[in-house]
Structures are given as C-alpha cells and as structure tokens.
Design a protein around this motif. Structure first.
Motif, PDB file in Angstrom:
ATOM      1  N   ASP A 182       3.189 -17.018  16.085  1.00 15.31           N
ATOM      2  CA  ASP A 182       3.276 -16.996  14.622  1.00 15.31           C
ATOM      3  C   ASP A 182       2.708 -15.693  14.062  1.00 15.31           C
ATOM      4  N   ARG A 183       1.632 -15.204  14.640  1.00 16.62           N
ATOM      5  CA  ARG A 183       1.059 -13.940  14.163  1.00 16.62           C
ATOM      6  C   ARG A 183       2.010 -12.778  14.458  1.00 16.62           C
ATOM      7  N   ALA A 184       2.685 -12.837  15.580  1.00 15.53           N
ATOM      8  CA  ALA A 184       3.657 -11.791  15.909  1.00 15.53           C
ATOM      9  C   ALA A 184       4.826 -11.820  14.934  1.00 15.53           C
ATOM     10  N   ALA A 185       5.257 -13.025  14.542  1.00 12.56           N
ATOM     11  CA  ALA A 185       6.338 -13.143  13.562  1.00 12.56           C
ATOM     12  C   ALA A 185       5.907 -12.558  12.221  1.00 12.56           C
ATOM     13  N   LEU A 186       4.661 -12.776  11.837  1.00 13.06           N
ATOM     14  CA  LEU A 186       4.155 -12.206  10.589  1.00 13.06           C
ATOM     15  C   LEU A 186       4.065 -10.680  10.689  1.00 13.06           C
ATOM     16  N   ALA A 187       3.702 -10.187  11.858  1.00 12.93           N
ATOM     17  CA  ALA A 187       3.648  -8.735  12.060  1.00 12.93           C
ATOM     18  C   ALA A 187       5.036  -8.110  11.922  1.00 12.93           C
ATOM     19  N   ARG A 188       6.061  -8.797  12.413  1.00 14.78           N
ATOM     20  CA  ARG A 188       7.432  -8.284  12.272  1.00 14.78           C
ATOM     21  C   ARG A 188       7.833  -8.232  10.800  1.00 14.78           C
ATOM     22  N   ILE A 189       7.464  -9.270  10.045  1.00 17.57           N
ATOM     23  CA  ILE A 189       7.761  -9.270   8.611  1.00 17.57           C
ATOM     24  C   ILE A 189       7.058  -8.106   7.939  1.00 17.57           C
ATOM     25  N   PHE A 190       5.824  -7.846   8.332  1.00 16.96           N
ATOM     26  CA  PHE A 190       5.070  -6.726   7.769  1.00 16.96           C
ATOM     27  C   PHE A 190       5.794  -5.407   8.034  1.00 16.96           C
ATOM     28  N   ARG A 191       6.249  -5.206   9.255  1.00 17.34           N
ATOM     29  CA  ARG A 191       6.938  -3.956   9.596  1.00 17.34           C
ATOM     30  C   ARG A 191       8.247  -3.830   8.818  1.00 17.34           C
ATOM     31  N   GLU A 192       8.958  -4.941   8.671  1.00 23.71           N
ATOM     32  CA  GLU A 192      10.261  -4.899   7.999  1.00 23.71           C
ATOM     33  C   GLU A 192      10.139  -4.740   6.486  1.00 23.71           C
ATOM     34  N   ASN A 193       8.987  -5.089   5.928  1.00 17.18           N
ATOM     35  CA  ASN A 193       8.800  -5.057   4.470  1.00 17.18           C
ATOM     36  C   ASN A 193       7.560  -4.262   4.085  1.00 17.18           C
ATOM     37  N   ALA A 194       7.257  -3.242   4.879  1.00 18.81           N
ATOM     38  CA  ALA A 194       6.004  -2.507   4.690  1.00 18.81           C
ATOM     39  C   ALA A 194       5.898  -1.889   3.299  1.00 18.81           C
ATOM     40  N   ASP A 195       6.989  -1.368   2.768  1.00 21.49           N
ATOM     41  CA  ASP A 195       6.936  -0.739   1.446  1.00 21.49           C
ATOM     42  C   ASP A 195       6.632  -1.768   0.363  1.00 21.49           C
ATOM     43  N   VAL A 196       7.328  -2.902   0.395  1.00 17.48           N
ATOM     44  CA  VAL A 196       7.112  -3.964  -0.593  1.00 17.48           C
ATOM     45  C   VAL A 196       5.683  -4.480  -0.505  1.00 17.48           C
ATOM     46  N   VAL A 197       5.244  -4.743   0.722  1.00 16.81           N
ATOM     47  CA  VAL A 197       3.890  -5.261   0.934  1.00 16.81           C
ATOM     48  C   VAL A 197       2.851  -4.257   0.453  1.00 16.81           C
ATOM     49  N   GLY A 198       3.031  -3.006   0.819  1.00 12.17           N
ATOM     50  CA  GLY A 198       2.067  -1.981   0.445  1.00 12.17           C
ATOM     51  C   GLY A 198       1.930  -1.824  -1.058  1.00 12.17           C
ATOM     52  N   ARG A 199       3.066  -1.823  -1.758  1.00 10.25           N
ATOM     53  CA  ARG A 199       3.018  -1.688  -3.219  1.00 10.25           C
ATOM     54  C   ARG A 199       2.333  -2.888  -3.868  1.00 10.25           C
ATOM     55  N   TYR A 200       2.640  -4.058  -3.367  1.00  5.34           N
ATOM     56  CA  TYR A 200       2.063  -5.268  -3.947  1.00  5.34           C
ATOM     57  C   TYR A 200       0.554  -5.312  -3.723  1.00  5.34           C
ATOM     58  N   GLU A 201       0.137  -5.003  -2.507  1.00  9.34           N
ATOM     59  CA  GLU A 201      -1.301  -5.029  -2.209  1.00  9.34           C
ATOM     60  C   GLU A 201      -2.057  -3.962  -2.991  1.00  9.34           C
ATOM     61  N   ALA A 202      -1.421  -2.828  -3.212  1.00  7.18           N
ATOM     62  CA  ALA A 202      -2.063  -1.769  -3.998  1.00  7.18           C
ATOM     63  C   ALA A 202      -2.177  -2.167  -5.467  1.00  7.18           C
ATOM     64  N   ARG A 203      -1.227  -2.935  -5.943  1.00  6.92           N
ATOM     65  CA  ARG A 203      -1.245  -3.344  -7.357  1.00  6.92           C
ATOM     66  C   ARG A 203      -2.275  -4.432  -7.614  1.00  6.92           C
ATOM     67  N   TYR A 204      -2.517  -5.303  -6.612  1.00 10.77           N
ATOM     68  CA  TYR A 204      -3.446  -6.429  -6.776  1.00 10.77           C
ATOM     69  C   TYR A 204      -4.513  -6.410  -5.671  1.00 10.77           C
ATOM     70  N   PRO A 205      -5.343  -5.393  -5.630  1.00 15.07           N
ATOM     71  CA  PRO A 205      -6.280  -5.245  -4.508  1.00 15.07           C
ATOM     72  C   PRO A 205      -7.266  -6.392  -4.367  1.00 15.07           C
ATOM     73  N   ASP A 206      -7.635  -7.024  -5.480  1.00 14.98           N
ATOM     74  CA  ASP A 206      -8.628  -8.099  -5.396  1.00 14.98           C
ATOM     75  C   ASP A 206      -8.141  -9.277  -4.560  1.00 14.98           C
ATOM     76  N   ALA A 207      -6.834  -9.466  -4.499  1.00 11.78           N
ATOM     77  CA  ALA A 207      -6.287 -10.592  -3.739  1.00 11.78           C
ATOM     78  C   ALA A 207      -6.356 -10.360  -2.233  1.00 11.78           C
ATOM     79  N   PHE A 208      -6.631  -9.118  -1.821  1.00  9.72           N
ATOM     80  CA  PHE A 208      -6.535  -8.790  -0.397  1.00  9.72           C
ATOM     81  C   PHE A 208      -7.813  -8.158   0.148  1.00  9.72           C
ATOM     82  N   ARG A 209      -8.917  -8.338  -0.560  1.00  8.53           N
ATOM     83  CA  ARG A 209     -10.184  -7.792  -0.073  1.00  8.53           C
ATOM     84  C   ARG A 209     -10.684  -8.592   1.127  1.00  8.53           C
ATOM     85  N   GLY A 210     -11.591  -7.994   1.871  1.00  4.62           N
ATOM     86  CA  GLY A 210     -12.195  -8.708   2.990  1.00  4.62           C
ATOM     87  C   GLY A 210     -11.277  -8.904   4.180  1.00  4.62           C
ATOM     88  N   GLY A 211     -10.442  -7.902   4.443  1.00  2.00           N
ATOM     89  CA  GLY A 211      -9.580  -7.987   5.619  1.00  2.00           C
ATOM     90  C   GLY A 211      -8.364  -8.856   5.449  1.00  2.00           C
TER      91      GLY A 211
END
Length: 217
Positions: free
Chosen positions: A174-203
């Motif tokens: 399951d973690r590997a499947a999530l890693a694949r999603i991350f690689r395939e959607n890195a731009d979307v994920v990166g923009r979202y996490e940068a816009r809402y940093p408080d939701a993703f603090r602490g690793g």
C-alpha cells in the motif's frame, strides 16, 4: 426530553437557523444528501447558545444522520460502479457492508457531517470499495478542498487517516502504491502542500510519508 433544558430564546434561535437552511434548500440545494449533510453547519449558528446537554443532543442527532447517509451511499456506489477486475458485484456490496462496520466509519461519518458524504467523493469511494487504499487517501487529502480553505485542508488530512489509517503503518504494497501516486502527481501534490503547509507539518507530506517505500515489486 426532560434532560434537555432549552429556553424559549434558545428555541427561537434554533428555529431561525432551521429557517435559513430551508430558504437555502428552496434556492437550489436540491440534492438530498447535500441538504442533509450541510444542515449541521447551519445549526451551528444556534448551537453555541444552547446548554451542553442541548448541544450534545443535536450533535448526536446529526452524526446519526451522517452515518445513515454514509451507509446508504456506500451500498448505492457498490451497486452501480464498474466492477473491478477480480471482484464481483456481490463482493462489492459485501465490502460496503464491511466498511460500515469498520473503524473507517469514524472518518467517513466526519466527512459526511462536514458536507462530503461518499456520493460527493465518487473516486475516493470507488477506490475504498475496490481496496485501493492509496487512491482513496490521495483523493480525500488532495482532491476534496474545492473552495480552497486552509481549515478544510487540515480536516481532510486528519479524516483521511481516520478513514484509512496512517500511511506510515500501511503494508509495504500500500505504501508503494501511494509512492507511485506521488510520483505521477508530484506537481499537483507539491502545489497543494505548499499552499496549505499547516496540514502537512511533522513529516506528513506525501514525499515524507512514502520515503523508502519502493515500487512494490
């Protein structure tokens, strides 16, 4: 009941909140699930004016309604979605019932209470029913904040964990499947996490959650 002491003023305020909702319903909120799940938001106008017993009474009622909506939506989706390879229609319906009796209901009921029942998250719900934990996590965390509210980003991240468990504790596959999603959607994920940093603090960024996950092969 006798244990709920509501003054005439409190009752009038609650009635006014209900009337506001009724007007909103009449002006275009035609979808029943949307009305049922948005109702608690409007009632919150009056809830702070109630005593603790009164607030608890209303919240219990609304949570019960949200639970019923989740159960109904899960079965409806199981009956109508395309059947994934290796599954059957009967298996999907059984899966919906299993989810309704599982700890995942805590997160799903919270989502429904906050105006996101399964019927409003078709992709996430299909992933959940088909056993695609990673796909459901991505959809809930990154694809359900259409109005761009920081508070919603925080809530969705927490509700995804309540529904699906912490990705740090998932199986390697399951973690590997999530890693694949991350690689395939890195731009979307990166923009979202940068816009809402408080939701993703602490690793809690997707990159941090999937570090070292491999490709599942």
């Amino acid at each position: 009941g006798a244990d709920w002491n509501m003054s005439a003023k409190d009752y009038a305020q609650l009635t006014e909140a209900a009337e506001i909702l009724n007007r909103a319903d009449a002006e275009g909120l035609g979808d029943r699930e949307r009305r049922d799940t948005i109702r608690p938001m409007v009632k919150l106008i009056a809830i702070p004016k109630l005593n603790e017993t009164g607030r608890d009474h209303i919240v219990r009622q609304e949570i019960g309604k949200a639970e019923q909506i989740v159960n109904r939506n899960l079965v409806d989706k199981a009956r109508t979605m395309p059947v994934p390879e290796g599954m059957t229609r009967a298996g999907l319906i059984e899966r919906a019932k299993e989810i309704s009796a599982s700890p995942a209901m805590g997160g799903l009921v919270s989502l429904a209470y906050n105006a996101l029942p399964p019927s409003k998250m078709p992709k996430a719900t299909a992933h959940l029913l088909s056993g695609n934990r990673a796909g459901a996590y991505y959809e809930i965390v990154y694809r359900t904040n259409a109005n761009g509210q920081p508070g919603h980003a925080n809530r969705r991240a927490a509700e995804a964990v309540d529904t699906l468990g912490d990705p740090k504790d998932w199986s390697p596959a399951d973690r590997a499947a999530l890693a694949r999603i991350f690689r395939e959607n890195a731009d979307v994920v990166g923009r979202y996490e940068a816009r809402y940093p408080d939701a993703f603090r602490g690793g809690r960024t997707l990159g941090e959650l999937t570090a070292g996950a491999g490709d599942g092969t």
